[in-house]
Write a protein that holds these residues in place. Structure first.
Motif, PDB file in Angstrom:
ATOM      1  N   LEU A  33       0.836  -1.211   0.000  1.00 14.90           N
ATOM      2  CA  LEU A  33       0.000   0.000   0.000  1.00 14.90           C
ATOM      3  C   LEU A  33       0.871   1.261   0.000  1.00 14.90           C
ATOM      4  N   GLN A  34       1.942   1.241   0.769  1.00 15.18           N
ATOM      5  CA  GLN A  34       2.856   2.393   0.810  1.00 15.18           C
ATOM      6  C   GLN A  34       3.515   2.620  -0.556  1.00 15.18           C
ATOM      7  N   GLU A  35       3.872   1.539  -1.226  1.00 17.41           N
ATOM      8  CA  GLU A  35       4.473   1.664  -2.556  1.00 17.41           C
ATOM      9  C   GLU A  35       3.462   2.211  -3.560  1.00 17.41           C
ATOM     10  N   LEU A  36       2.213   1.778  -3.440  1.00 20.83           N
ATOM     11  CA  LEU A  36       1.171   2.281  -4.335  1.00 20.83           C
ATOM     12  C   LEU A  36       0.982   3.782  -4.156  1.00 20.83           C
ATOM     13  N   ASN A  37       1.052   4.231  -2.922  1.00 23.21           N
ATOM     14  CA  ASN A  37       0.888   5.659  -2.646  1.00 23.21           C
ATOM     15  C   ASN A  37       2.021   6.491  -3.248  1.00 23.21           C
ATOM     16  N   LYS A  38       3.190   5.855  -3.423  1.00 27.08           N
ATOM     17  CA  LYS A  38       4.314   6.553  -4.070  1.00 27.08           C
ATOM     18  C   LYS A  38       4.109   6.638  -5.583  1.00 27.08           C
ATOM     19  N   ILE A  39       3.552   5.577  -6.148  1.00 26.29           N
ATOM     20  CA  ILE A  39       3.408   5.469  -7.606  1.00 26.29           C
ATOM     21  C   ILE A  39       2.144   6.180  -8.108  1.00 26.29           C
ATOM     22  N   PHE A  40       1.054   6.090  -7.350  1.00 27.84           N
ATOM     23  CA  PHE A  40      -0.229   6.644  -7.785  1.00 27.84           C
ATOM     24  C   PHE A  40      -0.230   8.171  -7.735  1.00 27.84           C
ATOM     25  N   VAL A  41      -1.155   8.755  -8.502  1.00 31.03           N
ATOM     26  CA  VAL A  41      -1.307  10.215  -8.535  1.00 31.03           C
ATOM     27  C   VAL A  41      -2.630  10.611  -7.873  1.00 31.03           C
ATOM     28  N   LYS A  42      -2.633  11.795  -7.285  1.00 34.95           N
ATOM     29  CA  LYS A  42      -3.836  12.264  -6.583  1.00 34.95           C
ATOM     30  C   LYS A  42      -4.918  12.680  -7.570  1.00 34.95           C
ATOM     31  N   PHE A  43      -6.159  12.524  -7.142  1.00 33.90           N
ATOM     32  CA  PHE A  43      -7.285  13.011  -7.939  1.00 33.90           C
ATOM     33  C   PHE A  43      -8.386  13.514  -7.006  1.00 33.90           C
ATOM     34  N   GLU A  44      -9.233  14.343  -7.557  1.00 35.96           N
ATOM     35  CA  GLU A  44     -10.390  14.865  -6.832  1.00 35.96           C
ATOM     36  C   GLU A  44     -11.529  15.004  -7.835  1.00 35.96           C
ATOM     37  N   ILE A  45     -12.622  14.333  -7.581  1.00 37.64           N
ATOM     38  CA  ILE A  45     -13.749  14.388  -8.513  1.00 37.64           C
ATOM     39  C   ILE A  45     -15.066  14.571  -7.750  1.00 37.64           C
ATOM     40  N   GLU A  46     -16.064  14.996  -8.511  1.00 31.68           N
ATOM     41  CA  GLU A  46     -17.427  15.107  -7.972  1.00 31.68           C
ATOM     42  C   GLU A  46     -18.292  14.104  -8.709  1.00 31.68           C
ATOM     43  N   LEU A  47     -18.928  13.209  -7.954  1.00 27.15           N
ATOM     44  CA  LEU A  47     -19.753  12.165  -8.551  1.00 27.15           C
ATOM     45  C   LEU A  47     -21.209  12.418  -8.197  1.00 27.15           C
ATOM     46  N   PRO A  48     -22.034  12.816  -9.174  1.00 26.01           N
ATOM     47  CA  PRO A  48     -23.455  13.074  -8.900  1.00 26.01           C
ATOM     48  C   PRO A  48     -24.142  11.820  -8.367  1.00 26.01           C
ATOM     49  N   TYR A  49     -25.197  12.047  -7.582  1.00 30.97           N
ATOM     50  CA  TYR A  49     -25.902  10.908  -6.989  1.00 30.97           C
ATOM     51  C   TYR A  49     -26.508   9.990  -8.048  1.00 30.97           C
ATOM     52  N   ASP A  50     -26.868  10.565  -9.208  1.00 30.73           N
ATOM     53  CA  ASP A  50     -27.465   9.709 -10.238  1.00 30.73           C
ATOM     54  C   ASP A  50     -26.427   8.776 -10.883  1.00 30.73           C
ATOM     55  N   LYS A  51     -25.151   8.988 -10.525  1.00 32.33           N
ATOM     56  CA  LYS A  51     -24.090   8.095 -10.988  1.00 32.33           C
ATOM     57  C   LYS A  51     -23.449   7.322  -9.831  1.00 32.33           C
ATOM     58  N   SER A  52     -24.183   7.229  -8.739  1.00 30.16           N
ATOM     59  CA  SER A  52     -23.630   6.560  -7.548  1.00 30.16           C
ATOM     60  C   SER A  52     -23.307   5.091  -7.793  1.00 30.16           C
ATOM     61  N   TYR A  53     -23.930   4.513  -8.818  1.00 35.93           N
ATOM     62  CA  TYR A  53     -23.653   3.109  -9.156  1.00 35.93           C
ATOM     63  C   TYR A  53     -22.204   2.902  -9.598  1.00 35.93           C
ATOM     64  N   LEU A  54     -21.508   4.025  -9.922  1.00 31.77           N
ATOM     65  CA  LEU A  54     -20.106   3.933 -10.343  1.00 31.77           C
ATOM     66  C   LEU A  54     -19.131   3.906  -9.162  1.00 31.77           C
ATOM     67  N   LEU A  55     -19.636   4.192  -7.971  1.00 30.35           N
ATOM     68  CA  LEU A  55     -18.774   4.252  -6.790  1.00 30.35           C
ATOM     69  C   LEU A  55     -18.082   2.913  -6.491  1.00 30.35           C
ATOM     70  N   PRO A  56     -18.783   1.775  -6.552  1.00 30.62           N
ATOM     71  CA  PRO A  56     -18.105   0.486  -6.308  1.00 30.62           C
ATOM     72  C   PRO A  56     -16.961   0.232  -7.298  1.00 30.62           C
ATOM     73  N   GLU A  57     -17.173   0.621  -8.576  1.00 26.30           N
ATOM     74  CA  GLU A  57     -16.126   0.440  -9.575  1.00 26.30           C
ATOM     75  C   GLU A  57     -14.931   1.323  -9.265  1.00 26.30           C
ATOM     76  N   LEU A  58     -15.190   2.547  -8.798  1.00 20.68           N
ATOM     77  CA  LEU A  58     -14.112   3.471  -8.444  1.00 20.68           C
ATOM     78  C   LEU A  58     -13.272   2.915  -7.301  1.00 20.68           C
ATOM     79  N   LYS A  59     -13.925   2.254  -6.354  1.00 15.05           N
ATOM     80  CA  LYS A  59     -13.208   1.658  -5.219  1.00 15.05           C
ATOM     81  C   LYS A  59     -12.298   0.517  -5.653  1.00 15.05           C
TER      82      LYS A  59
END
Length: 414
Positions: free
Chosen positions: A356-382
């Motif tokens: 997990l620590q190595e992933l945090n070094k390699i991965f890039v930060k993101f910030e998004i807004e997910l409307p409630y009508d697209k909440s079905y995409l949240l499990p895929e995002l996880k």
């Protein structure tokens, strides 16, 4: 009743220390004994000599050869194993002089691979490597082959295969090539599916018997575990399992064949497609046996082979495993590194946290807004990212986290 005993093959180990191999001579000769044990033979004697360079005809000097011949007769030796690669000419000359089967370190390793191969691909790869190794040694081997009544040096293709002429050997190698290419196509399709799925790939690499399979088995359930034993080359076939690291986020963890000093080039070529399973990963985990007194030489062997295979540019996590068995004054030479005892109660958790620590070094930060009508995409995002915060507002989820640079494009489709 007559009791019939299958007696272990009696072998003599021979090592030649030269200026070129002096630094690693002791460790490689000790390793030869371990390889012989793995092959199931009985080591009844050793013979060591120091020379500036090997004798062109008999590898060792004439005086040492006479001494070896007397030991072969007096101790009823079945096979003599040399700790270096012998030329075809040397192999034939030594068998003529000693009157018993002579093999070198390379043939012994090939033999062990033949004993360990379980899958169709593994058996084909080993047979191809053995045939490629033996092809230039066919000339003048008639007497030698007639003496080969089984035992080490005759696993896999065996005597009947080696009695074929060179043309038939080449035809068989080409036939194996075609079969391996078909298997490789299936592997490529599976690899392509993993790439398309966006699964982050982690490859376990390291010296043979460093504990790679133990790490994989500690992270999966009992039904998914693979063969694991305290022996050299217990694993030949690449195995990939999905390992949960955080919440619903998983990585594909691949275990493959271990490395060794003086790994035969024929094996590297034959196992190219298997080794590519580790060459196409996002993170390499270099596993080192901290309890082995020769671990520094093992580290350098692995680093050298990774460089030869073009894998030295892949991000790497160094793991010193078996720390519970390491000496009290142990000091690691590669840094930064993780100290681990994978078989301890905390071992699996410590390893997951390190990944997990190595992933945090390699991965890039993101910030998004997910409307409630697209909440079905949240499990895929996880499943494809590491989420730090999910805040509910009146109209949407405000989400922050980290994602692999290769998968940033997926965020645009959310």
């Amino acid at each position: 009743m007559i009791k019939i005993e299958n007696k272990a093959e009696r072998v003599l180990l021979v090592g030649l220390e030269t200026y070129e191999n002096a630094a690693n001579f002791v460790s490689t000769f000790e390793e030869l004994a371990s390889l012989a044990k793995t092959a199931g033979v009985e080591v009844v004697g050793v013979a060591v000599q120091k020379l500036d360079k090997p004798n062109a005809r008999t590898y060792v000097g004439t005086g040492k050869l006479e001494e070896i011949a007397m030991t072969v007769d007096s101790r009823e030796i079945d096979t003599v194993i040399f700790n270096s690669r012998l030329s075809p000419r040397q192999n034939v000359a030594l068998e003529d002089e000693l009157g018993v089967k002579v093999i070198d370190r390379m043939q012994l390793i090939l033999d062990i691979f033949a004993l360990r191969a379980r899958s169709q691909e593994g058996m084909l790869q080993v047979e191809q490597a053995q045939l490629s190794y033996m092809k230039p040694r066919l000339a003048g081997r008639g007497v030698a082959l007639s003496r080969q009544a089984g035992g080490i040096g005759s696993k896999g293709p065996g005597e009947s295969r080696l009695e074929l002429d060179r043309r038939h050997i080449e035809e068989r190698i080409e036939d194996i090539d075609r079969k391996l290419q078909k298997i490789e196509k299936s592997r490529d399709l599976a690899r392509k599916r993993r790439l398309e799925s966006g699964v982050f790939k982690v490859g376990l690499v390291g010296y043979t018997n460093a504990g790679k399979s133990s790490i994989l088995n500690a992270l999966v359930n009992e039904r998914q575990q693979q063969y694991e034993k305290n022996e050299l080359f217990a694993t030949l076939d690449a195995t990939t399992k999905l390992i949960k690291v955080k919440d619903d986020f998983s990585v594909a963890l691949t275990d493959t064949v271990g490395f060794i000093q003086d790994l035969p080039t024929e094996l590297i070529k034959a196992f190219k497609s298997t080794l590519e399973e580790s060459a196409n990963v996002d993170l390499l985990v270099h596993v080192i046996d901290a309890s082995n007194p020769n671990h520094e030489a093992h580290e350098q062997t692995v680093l050298h082979l990774l460089s030869e295979l073009g894998m030295d540019k892949i991000p790497q996590l160094v793991v010193y495993n078996k720390m519970d068995l390491a000496p009290a004054d142990f000091g690691y030479t590669l840094t930064p590194a993780l100290e681990l005892s994978i078989k301890s109660e905390q071992g699996p958790m410590v390893f997951r946290q390190a990944i997990l620590q190595e992933l945090n070094k390699i991965f890039v930060k993101f910030e998004i807004e997910l409307p409630y009508d697209k909440s079905y995409l949240l499990p895929e995002l996880k499943k494809i990212s590491l989420l730090d915060n999910v805040v509910e507002t009146e109209t949407s989820y405000q989400i922050t986290g980290k994602i692999s640079p290769k998968l940033e494009w997926k965020l645009e489709n959310l």
